[in-house]
Design a protein around this motif. Structure first.
Motif, PDB file in Angstrom:
ATOM      1  N   ALA A  54     -40.241  22.493 -75.459  1.00 10.04           N
ATOM      2  CA  ALA A  54     -39.168  23.653 -75.480  1.00 10.04           C
ATOM      3  C   ALA A  54     -39.859  24.797 -74.946  1.00 10.04           C
ATOM      4  O   ALA A  54     -38.967  25.687 -74.293  1.00 10.04           O
ATOM      5  N   ARG A  55     -40.875  25.280 -75.207  1.00  6.46           N
ATOM      6  CA  ARG A  55     -41.496  26.323 -74.723  1.00  6.46           C
ATOM      7  C   ARG A  55     -41.646  26.240 -73.027  1.00  6.46           C
ATOM      8  O   ARG A  55     -41.259  27.159 -72.218  1.00  6.46           O
ATOM      9  N   LEU A  56     -41.974  25.089 -72.522  1.00  4.50           N
ATOM     10  CA  LEU A  56     -42.164  24.951 -71.101  1.00  4.50           C
ATOM     11  C   LEU A  56     -40.949  24.604 -70.388  1.00  4.50           C
ATOM     12  O   LEU A  56     -40.722  25.190 -69.326  1.00  4.50           O
ATOM     13  N   ALA A  57     -39.927  24.235 -71.141  1.00  8.71           N
ATOM     14  CA  ALA A  57     -38.521  24.301 -70.378  1.00  8.71           C
ATOM     15  C   ALA A  57     -37.718  25.590 -70.540  1.00  8.71           C
ATOM     16  O   ALA A  57     -37.079  25.782 -69.318  1.00  8.71           O
ATOM     17  N   ALA A  58     -38.253  26.701 -71.256  1.00 12.97           N
ATOM     18  CA  ALA A  58     -37.903  27.787 -71.093  1.00 12.97           C
ATOM     19  C   ALA A  58     -38.546  28.497 -70.118  1.00 12.97           C
ATOM     20  O   ALA A  58     -37.673  29.525 -69.447  1.00 12.97           O
ATOM     21  N   LEU A  59     -39.919  28.052 -69.686  1.00 13.06           N
ATOM     22  CA  LEU A  59     -40.473  28.822 -68.801  1.00 13.06           C
ATOM     23  C   LEU A  59     -39.929  28.549 -67.515  1.00 13.06           C
ATOM     24  O   LEU A  59     -40.039  29.348 -66.445  1.00 13.06           O
ATOM     25  N   ASP A  60     -39.795  27.225 -67.381  1.00 13.84           N
ATOM     26  CA  ASP A  60     -39.670  26.617 -65.884  1.00 13.84           C
ATOM     27  C   ASP A  60     -38.895  25.408 -65.882  1.00 13.84           C
ATOM     28  O   ASP A  60     -39.517  24.280 -65.930  1.00 13.84           O
TER      29      ASP A  60
ATOM     30  N   LEU B 206     -45.977  33.698 -77.177  1.00 17.58           N
ATOM     31  CA  LEU B 206     -45.844  35.030 -76.365  1.00 17.58           C
ATOM     32  C   LEU B 206     -46.262  34.896 -75.066  1.00 17.58           C
ATOM     33  O   LEU B 206     -46.212  35.678 -74.470  1.00 17.58           O
ATOM     34  N   GLN B 207     -46.638  33.731 -74.858  1.00 19.18           N
ATOM     35  CA  GLN B 207     -47.182  33.635 -73.423  1.00 19.18           C
ATOM     36  C   GLN B 207     -45.993  33.460 -72.161  1.00 19.18           C
ATOM     37  O   GLN B 207     -44.855  32.910 -72.778  1.00 19.18           O
ATOM     38  N   THR B 208     -46.029  34.043 -71.231  1.00 20.48           N
ATOM     39  CA  THR B 208     -45.075  34.345 -70.152  1.00 20.48           C
ATOM     40  C   THR B 208     -45.354  33.353 -69.015  1.00 20.48           C
ATOM     41  O   THR B 208     -44.630  33.495 -68.084  1.00 20.48           O
ATOM     42  N   SER B 209     -46.560  32.738 -68.913  1.00 21.23           N
ATOM     43  CA  SER B 209     -46.772  31.761 -67.935  1.00 21.23           C
ATOM     44  C   SER B 209     -47.237  30.387 -68.237  1.00 21.23           C
ATOM     45  O   SER B 209     -47.551  30.400 -69.671  1.00 21.23           O
ATOM     46  N   VAL B 210     -47.089  29.465 -67.568  1.00 20.68           N
ATOM     47  CA  VAL B 210     -47.524  28.193 -67.734  1.00 20.68           C
ATOM     48  C   VAL B 210     -49.197  28.244 -68.071  1.00 20.68           C
ATOM     49  O   VAL B 210     -49.483  27.312 -68.860  1.00 20.68           O
ATOM     50  N   ALA B 211     -49.939  28.942 -67.294  1.00 19.27           N
ATOM     51  CA  ALA B 211     -51.293  29.070 -67.463  1.00 19.27           C
ATOM     52  C   ALA B 211     -51.652  29.429 -69.012  1.00 19.27           C
ATOM     53  O   ALA B 211     -52.614  28.755 -69.827  1.00 19.27           O
TER      54      ALA B 211
END
Length: 436
Positions: free
Chosen positions: A56-62, A122-127
């Motif tokens: 879910a977090r990765l889907a929200a980022l990209d 809290l992360q805003t990047s995939v890295a």
């Protein structure tokens, strides 16, 4: 007149070096309860995040590249788990503190997992997400190494089947509890909830006093089976430390066979469940494949829960391990063969229940068996970490094996291959000589 339990102790002592100093005092129920809660925290946090929160977090980022990013980050986490388990186990074996050898590493690993889960939303990047997931997965396997070593440290040989069965329930129960909790709240709240539980639930185990303070061993090792860290081990060079992680298959063939069995069995289960959604959609053709996966997962979990405790108790009473592991592998192989040959919904439900039953037996008894073939008492956590690393390696390899097999021969080849691997995992324990 000696009962099965006494016979098992005799067989164990004569066959395996670590067994000669196995604990004799019965393990109290509050210790088992605290141990289960620690294992439950580890599995609930890891599996709930892997199944729901991380995607879910990765889907929200990209959203456009979420599938690729999920595969990459999952692989990196598995690689971290492969490394962290034997390394943390080795460090645990050589830890000399007034808090014991295991509890400091359980607490440190739980803290690492908790921090990773709390920081991930809290992360805003995939890295950044990848770095947090490496901390979560690596910390989970480090915690597993210390917890697994606590069983041979603390549990008498004739009770390890039952205790391993109870511990094995933490995985399916953690999956159900974790996914249920995070499904009911927003994604960020799920991370916070799992982060808090991952740190809170192990605290009862951490606060327990270890069996006895460490003391110097006698000529043949400590009489109670709790060896002190090897003198000077903490001052070894990095090269010597890395070399110490290796276990010679020639000198310790029983351990090598147990390690191979774990790898094959875990690879079998992993490739069989990886494409279950696609199997139900394209081969079985159910109307709602997602709901179908949920139904099969519940049946599978019911089989695991029902079989683990019964098999563990029966194995302890008979004093035998290998027959149970072999029968478990045959059940798993039969279930996967049925899925390969009869791709219909009723057969899939029956197969899920049988597969869970076989895996439940395997979880309980194989873990007990492994504790009885460990090469050296002073390296228990490290060697059990290697076993955990073999399982993590199988999980990491499964997507490649499953994808190649599916493309080459379809679902029939995929499940047939899984059946062959399951049977191979069971037969791998047959050459073991130190355990019946």
């Amino acid at each position: 007149m000696r009962g099965p339990s006494a016979q098992m102790e005799i067989s164990y002592r004569e066959g395996s070096a670590p067994a000669r100093h196995a604990p004799a005092a019965p393990v109290p129920r509050h210790w088992i309860t605290a141990y289960f809660l620690a294992a439950l925290a580890m599995w609930a946090g890891l599996l709930a995040a892997a199944q729901i929160l991380l995607p879910a977090r990765l889907a929200a980022l990209d959203p456009a590249r979420q599938v690729w990013h999920l595969g990459l980050i999952t692989a990196l986490g598995a690689a971290a788990a492969i490394v962290s388990s034997p390394v943390a186990g080795s460090l645990s074996d050589r830890t000399a503190s007034r808090f014991g050898r295991r509890r400091p590493w359980v607490l440190a690993s739980a803290l690492a997992c908790s921090l990773g889960l709390l920081a991930l939303p809290l992360q805003t990047s995939v890295a950044g997400v990848g770095a947090c997931w490496i901390l979560v997965h690596g910390g989970s396997n480090a915690m597993a190494a210390a917890l697994c070593a606590a069983i041979p440290d603390r549990v008498p040989a004739a009770r390890r089947g039952l205790v391993s069965g109870i511990a094995g329930l933490a995985m399916p129960v953690g999956l159900v509890v974790g996914t249920t909790l995070v499904s009911a709240v927003p994604t960020w709240a799920g991370f916070v909830l799992m982060g808090g539980l991952t740190l809170a639930l192990p605290l009862p185990y951490v606060m327990l006093e270890e069996h006895a303070p460490l003391r110097a061993p006698g000529p043949d090792g400590p009489p109670d089976g709790r060896p002190v860290p090897e003198p000077g081990a903490r001052r070894r060079s990095p090269a010597a430390f890395a070399a110490g992680l290796y276990v010679s298959p020639r000198r310790h063939p029983d351990f090598a066979w147990a390690l191979s069995g774990r790898f094959f069995s875990q690879l079998s289960v992993s490739i069989a469940t990886l494409y279950l959604l696609y199997f139900l959609r394209d081969a079985v053709r159910v109307g709602d494949p997602a709901r179908g996966v949920a139904v099969l997962s519940l049946l599978y979990t019911a089989g695991v829960v029902a079989a683990s405790l019964a098999a563990g108790r029966a194995s302890d009473r008979t004093g035998r391990r290998k027959p149970f592991v072999i029968v478990a592998s045959l059940l798993m192989g039969a279930a996967l063969t049925c899925m390969a040959l009869v791709p219909v919904w009723s057969a899939a439900m029956a197969s899920a229940l049988v597969l869970g039953t076989g895996y439940g037996v395997y979880l309980a008894i194989d873990q007990a068996l492994v504790t009885e073939v460990l090469p050296l008492e002073r390296d228990r956590a490290k060697d059990l970490g290697l076993v955990n690393a073999a399982g993590s390696g199988a999980v990491a390899l499964a997507p490649l094996v499953a994808a190649g097999t599916l493309l080459a021969g379809g679902f029939s080849a995929l499940f047939t291959g899984g059946a062959v691997l399951a049977v191979a995992g069971g037969l791998a324990v047959q050459p073991i000589r130190s355990v019946r």
